[in-house]
Design a protein around this motif. Structure first.
Motif, mmCIF file in Angstrom:
data_model
loop_
_atom_site.group_PDB
_atom_site.id
_atom_site.type_symbol
_atom_site.label_atom_id
_atom_site.label_comp_id
_atom_site.label_asym_id
_atom_site.label_seq_id
_atom_site.Cartn_x
_atom_site.Cartn_y
_atom_site.Cartn_z
ATOM 1 N N SER A 230 39.950 21.197 18.228
ATOM 2 C CA SER A 230 40.856 20.396 17.692
ATOM 3 C C SER A 230 41.626 21.336 16.601
ATOM 4 N N LEU A 231 42.985 20.998 16.522
ATOM 5 C CA LEU A 231 43.705 21.703 15.300
ATOM 6 C C LEU A 231 43.444 21.297 14.028
ATOM 7 N N LEU A 232 42.823 20.228 13.751
ATOM 8 C CA LEU A 232 42.438 19.594 12.700
ATOM 9 C C LEU A 232 41.121 19.955 12.136
ATOM 10 N N PRO A 233 40.711 20.036 10.839
ATOM 11 C CA PRO A 233 39.376 20.517 10.605
ATOM 12 C C PRO A 233 38.216 19.654 11.394
ATOM 13 N N LYS A 234 37.291 20.197 11.570
ATOM 14 C CA LYS A 234 36.218 19.414 12.157
ATOM 15 C C LYS A 234 34.887 19.854 11.936
ATOM 16 N N LYS A 235 33.749 18.937 11.642
ATOM 17 C CA LYS A 235 32.678 19.444 11.099
ATOM 18 C C LYS A 235 31.718 20.082 12.057
ATOM 19 N N MET A 236 30.898 21.229 11.331
ATOM 20 C CA MET A 236 30.119 21.990 12.525
ATOM 21 C C MET A 236 28.731 21.808 12.129
ATOM 22 N N GLN A 237 28.086 22.319 13.025
ATOM 23 C CA GLN A 237 26.478 22.121 12.870
ATOM 24 C C GLN A 237 25.799 23.459 12.461
ATOM 25 N N VAL B 91 54.584 27.479 2.198
ATOM 26 C CA VAL B 91 53.479 26.430 2.398
ATOM 27 C C VAL B 91 53.632 25.826 3.871
ATOM 28 N N ILE B 92 54.845 25.593 4.313
ATOM 29 C CA ILE B 92 54.911 24.964 5.658
ATOM 30 C C ILE B 92 54.713 26.107 6.921
ATOM 31 N N GLU B 93 54.943 27.493 6.593
ATOM 32 C CA GLU B 93 54.418 28.316 7.398
ATOM 33 C C GLU B 93 52.913 28.422 7.132
ATOM 34 N N LEU B 94 52.341 28.442 6.353
ATOM 35 C CA LEU B 94 50.818 28.661 6.158
ATOM 36 C C LEU B 94 50.080 27.209 7.071
ATOM 37 N N LEU B 95 50.833 26.267 7.018
ATOM 38 C CA LEU B 95 50.226 25.189 7.768
ATOM 39 C C LEU B 95 50.053 25.289 9.291
ATOM 40 N N SER B 96 50.980 26.284 9.836
ATOM 41 C CA SER B 96 50.823 26.878 11.209
ATOM 42 C C SER B 96 49.687 27.710 11.553
ATOM 43 N N GLU B 97 48.971 28.335 10.228
ATOM 44 C CA GLU B 97 48.030 29.099 10.555
ATOM 45 C C GLU B 97 47.029 29.094 11.339
ATOM 46 N N PRO B 98 46.377 27.736 11.264
ATOM 47 C CA PRO B 98 45.269 27.109 12.407
ATOM 48 C C PRO B 98 45.719 27.637 13.774
ATOM 49 N N GLY B 99 46.979 27.026 13.964
ATOM 50 C CA GLY B 99 47.490 27.293 15.519
ATOM 51 C C GLY B 99 47.493 28.983 15.815
ATOM 52 N N PHE B 100 47.824 29.548 15.014
ATOM 53 C CA PHE B 100 47.893 31.005 15.059
ATOM 54 C C PHE B 100 46.307 31.818 15.339
ATOM 55 N N ALA B 101 45.478 31.079 14.519
ATOM 56 C CA ALA B 101 44.111 31.398 14.568
ATOM 57 C C ALA B 101 43.510 31.482 16.064
ATOM 58 N N ALA B 102 43.915 29.733 16.304
ATOM 59 C CA ALA B 102 43.358 29.491 17.674
ATOM 60 C C ALA B 102 43.817 30.366 18.892
ATOM 61 N N ALA B 103 45.143 30.704 18.920
ATOM 62 C CA ALA B 103 45.714 31.622 19.942
ATOM 63 C C ALA B 103 45.374 32.907 19.989
ATOM 64 N N SER B 104 45.052 33.436 18.790
ATOM 65 C CA SER B 104 44.580 34.990 18.689
ATOM 66 C C SER B 104 43.096 34.937 19.202
#
Length: 577
Positions: free
Chosen positions: A207-214, A123-136
């Motif tokens: 932002s590495l936190l979820p953010k609303k989109m239009q 679960v902790i490793e999955l929490l790093s997935e947004p960072g991986f996605a942004a870097a990729s």
């Protein structure tokens, strides 16, 4: 643009390769220490723990990672969707842990506790997935390499430290060192991404936190967070991932079902050592190439509509508006140029893989039985591990070719293509299962292998699984190469598979070297292992030098493709556009 993307992808692959070489070299050195204190049974238990972790992470994030590589709406949409990995993986992790703890566990100290630690670490490793996605998405390969390198270092230090402390205290800790190391890896990965991306997210305004989109005409967002097209693609890929998981992890599943813990440990050792090349070189190239192919083969945007004619325009302006441009550079021309670049990149990588594979399959199998006893000691030398590892060398080329072909398929395939691939993968898995069941339990072979528990007699153990995996990947490679040929052929580019083979001189030299290795067997034997290794070292040096000479033209083309573009050339290209 295609040259710029290719250069960035090559640079990213270089970072990832250096990361893998560093982390694997460190892991290799630590394993040499750890294996002298651990029995094959404990390593076999570690295989089951790793299978648990791989299962959670694979189903939670694999389909997401493939889908996100096709995202064109910005990095924030990618980060939002990456949180689905946590929503999917957290319940799956604890549910699988619950099922595992209710089943019959191996007779290993602290195995149940290790399962719980692995569940939390997943679960902790999955929490790093947004960072991986942004870097990729932003092609920040240096950030990825730094984060994964620090996490690998943390895992190595904690695993090794746990073994040392337990040994000094005279305590049997079973598989807990592996669990502690996995938890350290997950925490190190999460902390690294949060730290390394902090300045970047301010500059790039995400932002590495979820953010609303239009919502827009092209993309509708579910709950204002998750792109509907990408969600649909993700769940379509998730269905295929179930079958692909069975194919990818089928060897581990069959081994845990049919083989003893000792055989599982021998195969795990062979897989870990034999897969070093695949993980250090082939896997980083596959990851960066998948992203590269997705960009190069993306559909060309529609051309903008011509401006409406103005009645007040002068005749001279009308004439100039109707005259052809001096440089007819259209979007379709750019798209075709990108397709040519993708075609060239794919065939070049396959050619390079085959060149690497030739000395590997010729020199490594006779070398491994000589070196492994000195590396691992008598405990492991008495098992089937040396024989399995020598056979594993023939499997590595299959891993390499399948990886790059499926990277291209994942980047460009439609839903119908993915369905056809699933059928081909299913057929390959049937062949794999049949061969594996026959070799593990039919009593065929034997030799150095142990009697397999759960079979009908003596079996091939880990060696049988290697052979079955070759059959499995061979079927997938055949389908994938047919798909590549048809996909490029439908766009006017022919793929000649004979052209990706090494030169005839290189192939002839390789056949001759097989005879040389066999014919000189025993030379230098009076000097023991050192003499045998020296014989193969001399043969390998001569062979490698001649092969490089015969392939010098191809290698020079590879250098020309990957060298950085001079700044003045980039500025000229910008002016032309």
């Amino acid at each position: 643009m295609s040259n710029t993307v290719l250069s960035a992808s090559a640079k990213g692959a270089t970072f990832l390769i250096l990361l893998q070489i560093g982390s694997r070299a460190l892991t290799f050195g630590v394993n040499q220490f750890i294996l002298r204190y651990l029995s094959p049974e404990i390593l076999g238990g570690a295989v089951q723990l790793e299978l648990f972790s791989i299962t959670v992470l694979y189903f939670a994030r694999e389909s997401l990672r493939v889908a996100l590589q096709r995202q064109q709406d910005g990095v924030q949409a990618v980060i939002n969707l990456a949180y689905l990995a946590v929503l999917l993986g957290a319940p799956l992790s604890f549910f699988l842990a619950f099922l595992y703890l209710r089943s019959e566990l191996p007779n290993i100290v602290y195995f149940a506790d290790a399962i719980k630690v692995y569940a939390v670490a997943s679960v902790i490793e999955l929490l790093s997935e947004p960072g991986f996605a942004a870097a990729s998405q932003k092609m920040l390969y240096k950030v990825r390499a730094s984060a994964e390198g620090f996490a690998a270092l943390a895992r190595t230090a904690v695993t090794c430290g746990s073994v040392i402390l337990a040994h000094r205290a005279g305590t049997d800790v079973g598989v807990m060192p592996f669990a502690n190391g996995q938890l350290a890896f997950a925490m190190g990965l999460l902390v690294s991404y949060l730290y390394l991306l902090q300045p970047t997210d301010t500059e790039k305004r995400f932002s590495l936190l979820p953010k609303k989109m239009q919502n827009s005409k092209e993309t509708h967002y579910i709950l204002s967070y998750f792109s509907r097209p990408l969600c649909n693609l993700t769940f379509s890929l998730l269905l295929q991932s179930t079958l692909k998981y069975l194919l990818t992890q089928g060897d581990s599943i069959l081994l845990t079902t049919l083989a003893s813990l000792s055989d599982q440990g021998a195969y795990a050792l062979a897989s870990n050592y034999g897969g070093l090349i695949a993980r250090m070189v082939f896997q980083p190239i596959e990851e960066s190439s998948r992203n590269l192919f997705a960009r190069l083969c993306a559909p060309a945007p529609p051309p903008p509509p011509p401006p409406p004619p103005s009645s007040s325009a002068s005749p001279s302006s009308k004439a100039s508006s109707t005259s052809p441009p001096s440089e007819p550079r259209t979007s379709s021309d750019a798209a075709h140029s990108s397709l040519i670049q993708a075609h060239k990149t794919l065939t070049t990588i396959i050619h390079l893989y085959l060149l690497i594979s030739l000395p590997l399959v010729i020199l490594a199998p006779p070398l491994i039985p000589l070196l492994l006893p000195s590396l691992l000691g008598p405990r492991w030398s008495a098992t089937a591990a040396p024989h399995v590892l020598a056979t594993y060398m023939y499997y590595i080329p299959f891993l390499a070719l399948n990886g790059i072909v499926e990277a291209f398929v994942a980047a460009v395939a439609s839903s119908a293509d993915l369905a056809a691939q699933s059928v081909a993968m299913g057929a390959s898995f049937v062949g794999f299962g049949s061969v594996a069941w026959g070799l593990l339990g039919s009593g065929v072979g034997g030799g150095e292998e142990k009697v397999v528990e759960g079979g009908s007699g003596g079996g091939w153990g880990g060696t049988g699984l290697v052979v079955a995996n070759c059959v499995n990947l061979g079927g997938r490679i055949i389908w994938g190469m047919g798909f590549v040929r048809d996909w490029f052929g439908g766009r006017g580019l022919a793929v000649g598979w004979l052209g990706v083979l090494p030169s005839w001189g290189g192939l002839g030299l390789s056949v001759a070297m097989v005879g040389v290795v066999k014919g000189t067997e025993g030379w230098g034997g009076e000097y023991g292992v050192l003499g045998e290794v020296g014989r193969l070292g001399v043969i390998g040096s001569v062979y490698g030098g001649l092969l490089l000479f015969l392939e010098r033209r191809f290698l020079m083309e590879c250098y020309q493709m990957l060298r950085p573009i001079p700044q003045e050339v980039k500025e000229d290209e910008k002016k032309k556009r």
